[in-house]
Write a protein that holds these residues in place. Structure first.
Motif, short mmCIF file in Angstrom:
data_model
loop_
_atom_site.label_atom_id
_atom_site.label_comp_id
_atom_site.label_asym_id
_atom_site.label_seq_id
_atom_site.Cartn_x
_atom_site.Cartn_y
_atom_site.Cartn_z
N MET A 146 20.03 -4.67 26.49
CA MET A 146 20.33 -3.73 25.31
C MET A 146 20.48 -2.32 25.68
SD MET A 146 17.63 -3.23 22.15
CE MET A 146 18.15 -1.86 20.84
N LEU A 147 21.33 -1.60 25.14
CA LEU A 147 21.84 -0.34 25.54
C LEU A 147 21.90 0.62 24.27
CD1 LEU A 147 22.33 0.74 28.42
CD2 LEU A 147 24.83 0.54 27.85
N SER A 148 20.89 1.67 24.26
CA SER A 148 20.84 2.50 23.01
C SER A 148 22.07 3.39 23.10
CB SER A 148 19.66 3.30 23.28
OG SER A 148 19.63 3.97 24.33
N ASN A 149 22.38 3.93 21.79
CA ASN A 149 23.31 4.86 21.56
C ASN A 149 22.93 6.43 22.15
OD1 ASN A 149 25.70 6.33 20.92
ND2 ASN A 149 25.10 6.45 18.68
N THR A 150 23.35 6.46 23.72
CA THR A 150 22.78 7.61 24.46
C THR A 150 24.12 8.32 25.07
OG1 THR A 150 20.82 6.45 25.11
CG2 THR A 150 21.66 8.46 26.38
N LEU A 151 24.22 9.92 24.78
CA LEU A 151 25.12 10.25 25.45
C LEU A 151 25.01 10.56 27.00
CD1 LEU A 151 27.46 12.76 25.14
CD2 LEU A 151 25.57 14.39 25.18
N ARG A 152 26.19 10.05 27.64
CA ARG A 152 26.05 9.79 28.98
C ARG A 152 26.82 11.00 29.88
NH1 ARG A 152 24.81 4.56 29.94
NH2 ARG A 152 25.85 4.63 32.05
N ARG A 153 25.98 11.99 29.60
CA ARG A 153 26.40 13.38 30.11
C ARG A 153 25.00 14.19 30.02
NH1 ARG A 153 30.96 17.15 29.15
NH2 ARG A 153 30.10 19.25 29.44
N VAL A 154 24.80 14.98 31.25
CA VAL A 154 23.91 15.94 31.43
C VAL A 154 24.47 17.34 31.80
CG1 VAL A 154 21.68 16.43 32.67
CG2 VAL A 154 22.23 14.14 31.95
N GLY A 155 24.01 18.48 31.09
CA GLY A 155 24.77 19.69 31.38
C GLY A 155 25.83 20.39 30.66
N PRO A 156 26.23 21.34 30.98
CA PRO A 156 25.80 21.99 32.46
C PRO A 156 24.56 22.56 32.60
CG PRO A 156 27.60 23.49 31.24
CD PRO A 156 27.23 22.18 30.32
N VAL A 157 24.08 22.40 33.75
CA VAL A 157 22.80 23.05 34.25
C VAL A 157 22.91 24.21 35.20
CG1 VAL A 157 20.61 22.39 35.47
CG2 VAL A 157 21.62 20.76 34.01
N THR A 158 22.16 25.28 35.01
CA THR A 158 22.29 26.41 35.69
C THR A 158 20.87 26.97 36.20
OG1 THR A 158 22.04 27.90 33.82
CG2 THR A 158 24.44 27.24 34.42
N GLY A 159 21.06 27.82 37.24
CA GLY A 159 19.79 28.20 37.44
C GLY A 159 19.70 28.37 39.20
N VAL A 160 19.36 29.49 39.58
CA VAL A 160 19.47 29.72 41.13
C VAL A 160 18.50 28.61 41.73
CG1 VAL A 160 19.15 31.38 43.20
CG2 VAL A 160 20.50 31.92 40.94
N GLY A 161 18.80 27.98 42.93
CA GLY A 161 17.86 27.41 43.67
C GLY A 161 17.67 25.91 43.11
N ILE A 162 18.21 25.46 41.91
CA ILE A 162 18.00 24.19 41.46
C ILE A 162 18.75 23.10 42.37
CG2 ILE A 162 18.88 22.70 39.55
CD1 ILE A 162 18.17 24.82 37.62
N SER A 163 18.13 22.08 42.68
CA SER A 163 18.29 20.88 43.55
C SER A 163 18.40 19.59 42.56
CB SER A 163 17.93 20.80 44.95
OG SER A 163 16.55 20.61 44.84
N ARG A 164 17.35 19.38 41.94
CA ARG A 164 17.28 18.34 41.25
C ARG A 164 17.63 18.43 39.74
NH1 ARG A 164 11.90 14.00 40.84
NH2 ARG A 164 12.25 13.59 38.75
N VAL A 165 18.47 17.41 39.32
CA VAL A 165 18.63 17.21 38.10
C VAL A 165 18.70 15.84 37.51
CG1 VAL A 165 20.72 17.60 36.08
CG2 VAL A 165 20.67 19.02 38.12
N ASP A 166 17.78 15.62 36.38
CA ASP A 166 17.52 14.35 35.81
C ASP A 166 18.42 13.79 34.88
OD1 ASP A 166 13.71 14.64 35.57
OD2 ASP A 166 15.27 14.74 37.20
N PHE A 167 18.49 12.55 34.63
CA PHE A 167 19.45 11.91 33.84
C PHE A 167 18.80 10.78 33.10
CE2 PHE A 167 20.91 8.20 36.00
CZ PHE A 167 20.70 8.60 37.23
N ASN A 168 19.44 10.44 31.62
CA ASN A 168 18.55 9.54 30.99
C ASN A 168 19.22 8.60 30.33
OD1 ASN A 168 19.76 11.05 29.12
ND2 ASN A 168 18.45 11.23 27.63
N PHE A 169 20.32 8.23 31.11
CA PHE A 169 21.25 7.07 30.54
C PHE A 169 21.18 5.98 31.72
CE2 PHE A 169 23.86 10.53 32.16
CZ PHE A 169 24.52 9.73 33.39
N LYS A 170 21.56 4.61 31.19
CA LYS A 170 21.09 3.67 32.14
C LYS A 170 22.44 3.38 33.14
CE LYS A 170 20.65 -1.48 32.20
NZ LYS A 170 20.30 -2.71 31.41
N ILE A 171 22.16 3.28 34.49
CA ILE A 171 23.16 2.91 35.48
C ILE A 171 22.94 1.64 36.03
CG2 ILE A 171 23.52 5.33 35.80
CD1 ILE A 171 21.82 5.23 38.56
#
Length: 405
Positions: free
Chosen positions: A1-26
């Motif tokens: 089962m797959l919910s109606n989820t936006l399969r996109r994250v961002g754009p994310v900004t911020g100095v020093g950021i290296s980790r970005v989470d996503f909430n869509f199934k892969i």
């Protein structure tokens, strides 16, 4: 089962950021695409492993999504965007009379929905032709290009007018400084000032027109994307009349058409009466729903006629019925006589039968010994006349007939 989820994250900004989470199934690490944008707004598609890694729980039912880790931290002015990147393939291979694993089927259906959600995300960023416009996507695109070129011309004219106004203003300023020294120069300066004012007004008018055109083009661009349509019997590579497509208006190259079986094709050619479709892009077939409640029994229909067949000795099939209806035409079902088969091999002799009752003796004492023998079924019989002889007949072990007097 797959919910109606936006399969996109961002754009994310911020100095020093290296980790970005996503909430869509892969379904694998390569199902996430990472785009890094520089401070100058130049996009770069990063490479898996070289530029980033993907971490996710294999149980995407209990723990949907995951996160990416950049090899190089974001710097000032940079941003990163995550997109779904599920391959547009169908990986499930089912075999006739083979095992059907529900988990494999559910996974493949989830992949198809993920692919559709990817397309929806892209379409949301595309321009779409207005429903009220009687134009194809190709025609609309050409008009956008033409209007864009005109807008550029207007902008160039506005720039030229602005330069002219600037130059005229400089002349007017110089003339004002020299007004006390020369009346003629003052008059000329006044004329130049008038010209400058007129040029400035023209420049402002052209600039306003260019701005209005730019706003109009931006609104048009929002409506120039591709749409989904339906045609019940559409096939891969087939030609479909426009009348068989719903909706049939404004069909353009790049539109998608879905048939009754859930197969989706792309429009690759459009003319005034029909379109030509591509091979299957993807297929969406939902799971079978539960059996519905049984409906109420219908009314009893009239009793039908009973037709009785009959075949004659000559092979003619005819019908009769008990309702006086017209019977089907008679037909001869007897085929032609076949060729005579070959004579079979002679079978083995059957066992000797029981001796029959002895007949009356003829007039001659030895008539029985010289009577006429004949076969009667499984019996060997002898016809004679006269009195019954006192003679015994039997067949010995060699199959010979013996008479004992």
């Amino acid at each position: 089962m797959l919910s109606n989820t936006l399969r996109r994250v961002g754009p994310v900004t911020g100095v020093g950021i290296s980790r970005v989470d996503f909430n869509f199934k892969i379904f694998s690490q390569k199902d996430v695409e990472v785009i890094r944008t520089s401070a100058e707004n130049e996009d770069t598609v990063l490479k898996l492993s070289d530029d980033y890694t993907v971490t996710f729980d294999k149980d995407q039912v209990a723990h949907v999504g995951g996160y990416i880790t950049l090899v190089n931290f974001l710097e000032d002015g940079e941003k990163v965007t995550l997109l779904s990147n599920v391959d547009y393939t169908q990986n499930l291979d089912l075999h006739s009379e083979g095992d059907f694993n529900p988990q494999d089927i559910n996974t493949e259906l989830d992949r198809h929905v993920a692919q559709i959600q990817q397309l929806v995300e892209k379409i949301d960023r595309a321009a779409v032709v207005p429903v009220s416009k009687d134009k194809t996507g190709e025609e609309w695109g050409l008009e956008l290009v033409e209007n864009s070129e005109r807008s550029k011309e207007y902008a160039e004219q506005a720039q030229a007018s602005a330069e002219q106004a600037k130059a005229s203003a400089a002349i007017a300023e110089q003339a004002q400084e020299n007004l006390d020294a020369s009346t003629d120069l003052a008059v000329n300066a006044g004329k130049d000032a008038q010209n400058a004012a007129a040029g400035a007004a023209i420049s402002r008018n052209v600039a306003e027109q260019a701005a209005a055109k730019a706003e109009e083009f931006a609104e048009i661009a929002k409506q120039a994307g591709f749409s989904y349509r339906y045609s019940e019997n559409a096939t891969a590579g087939g030609t479909v009349p426009l009348a068989n497509i719903v909706p049939e208006t404004l069909v353009k190259i790049g539109d998608h058409v879905m048939n009754y079986g859930g197969e989706i094709f792309k429009v690759i050619t459009v003319n005034s009466t029909s379109v030509v479709l591509s091979d299957v892009v993807t297929q969406i077939v939902g799971p079978q729903g539960p059996i519905g409640a049984q409906g109420d029994p219908g009314q009893q229909g009239p009793i039908g006629a009973t037709f009785i067949p009959a075949v004659s000795d000559t092979g003619v099939l005819s019908w009769t019925n008990d309702k006086g209806l017209t019977n089907p035409a008679s037909v001869n079902i007897k085929g032609p006589k076949g060729d005579k088969g070959e004579t079979g091999e002679q079978g083995a002799p059957g066992p000797a039968g029981e001796p029959g009752e002895q007949g009356p003796m003829g007039t001659a004492p030895w008539a029985a010994a010289f009577g006429q023998f004949r076969l009667d079924g499984a019996y060997l019989k002898m016809d004679y006349v006269g009195l019954q002889p006192a003679t015994n007949f039997q067949i010995n072990a060699n199959g010979e007939l013996e008479a004992t007097v």
